[in-house]
Design an enzyme around this catalytic site. Structure first.
Site, PDB file in Angstrom:
ATOM      1  N   ARG A 167       0.883  -1.178   0.000  1.00 23.88           N
ATOM      2  CA  ARG A 167       0.000   0.000   0.000  1.00 23.88           C
ATOM      3  C   ARG A 167       0.915   1.221   0.000  1.00 23.88           C
ATOM      4  O   ARG A 167       1.820   1.322   0.811  1.00 23.88           O
ATOM      5  CB  ARG A 167      -0.884  -0.026   1.251  1.00 23.88           C
TER       6      ARG A 167
ATOM      7  N   GLU B  63     -10.800   5.557  -5.572  1.00 15.08           N
ATOM      8  CA  GLU B  63     -11.255   4.172  -5.637  1.00 15.08           C
ATOM      9  C   GLU B  63     -11.553   3.794  -7.089  1.00 15.08           C
ATOM     10  O   GLU B  63     -11.761   4.662  -7.936  1.00 15.08           O
ATOM     11  CB  GLU B  63     -12.495   3.987  -4.777  1.00 15.08           C
TER      12      GLU B  63
ATOM     13  N   ARG C 160      -1.041  -5.243   4.677  1.00 11.82           N
ATOM     14  CA  ARG C 160      -0.251  -4.784   3.536  1.00 11.82           C
ATOM     15  C   ARG C 160       0.964  -3.999   4.024  1.00 11.82           C
ATOM     16  O   ARG C 160       0.871  -3.243   4.988  1.00 11.82           O
ATOM     17  CB  ARG C 160      -1.099  -3.875   2.629  1.00 11.82           C
TER      18      ARG C 160
END
Length: 162
Positions: free
Chosen positions: A48, A56, A91
């Protein structure tokens, strides 16, 4: 005295290692504009991007941000520099470099991501976002762009109200 100095040096080096990790890995997947998968020592790692939040997938400029990331690094060997921490989804959190270019900063510079001030106090990222806003590049062309964290919140609220 030498022994104390040596112990202090070891502590400093261990601290630097634990809180700063650098790996070289191949990008094998792009999930969206700020999350992708790298292959390191035959193991997939989800990364990430630190300091930023990209639109998004279903949000305006979401597919453009993802395409930018794919064009920048998909199938290429990159350097991932992280602080050794993972997010709540497991992540890695880090900055990505390819050919001495910082992907995280390029996304903000090109108006394809916000500086994620909730998790980053970087003045450099704040300045990049301000410059992109002034130039009206990428998502800053929209009259009223919606930050991804607000987009996600509105989607959650819609689901809860069903």
């Amino acid at each position: 005295m030498k022994k104390r100095l040596l112990v202090l040096l070891c502590i400093v080096l261990c601290y630097a290692f634990v809180f700063s990790q650098k790996i070289t890995a191949k990008v094998v997947g792009v999930k969206d504009g700020d999350t992708f998968v790298v292959l390191h020592e035959k193991k997939e790692i989800v990364v990430r991007l630190e300091h930023i939040d990209a639109p998004e997938k279903n949000q305006p400029f979401g597919s453009r941000a993802k395409q930018f990331v794919s064009d920048f690094c998909f199938g290429k060997t990159v350097v991932v520099i992280g602080n050794g921490k993972k997010d709540r989804n497991g992540r890695w959190i880090g900055e990505i470099f390819y050919n001495n270019q910082n992907l995280n900063k390029e996304l903000v510079r090109n108006g394809l991501a916000w500086h994620y001030k909730r998790y980053s106090k970087s003045a450099n990222y704040a300045d990049l976002e301000t410059a992109a806003r002034k130039k009206k590049v990428g998502l800053w062309r929209d009259k009223d762009p919606i930050a991804p964290w607000n987009w996600r919140k509105s989607k959650r609220n819609k689901v809860q109200n069903l």
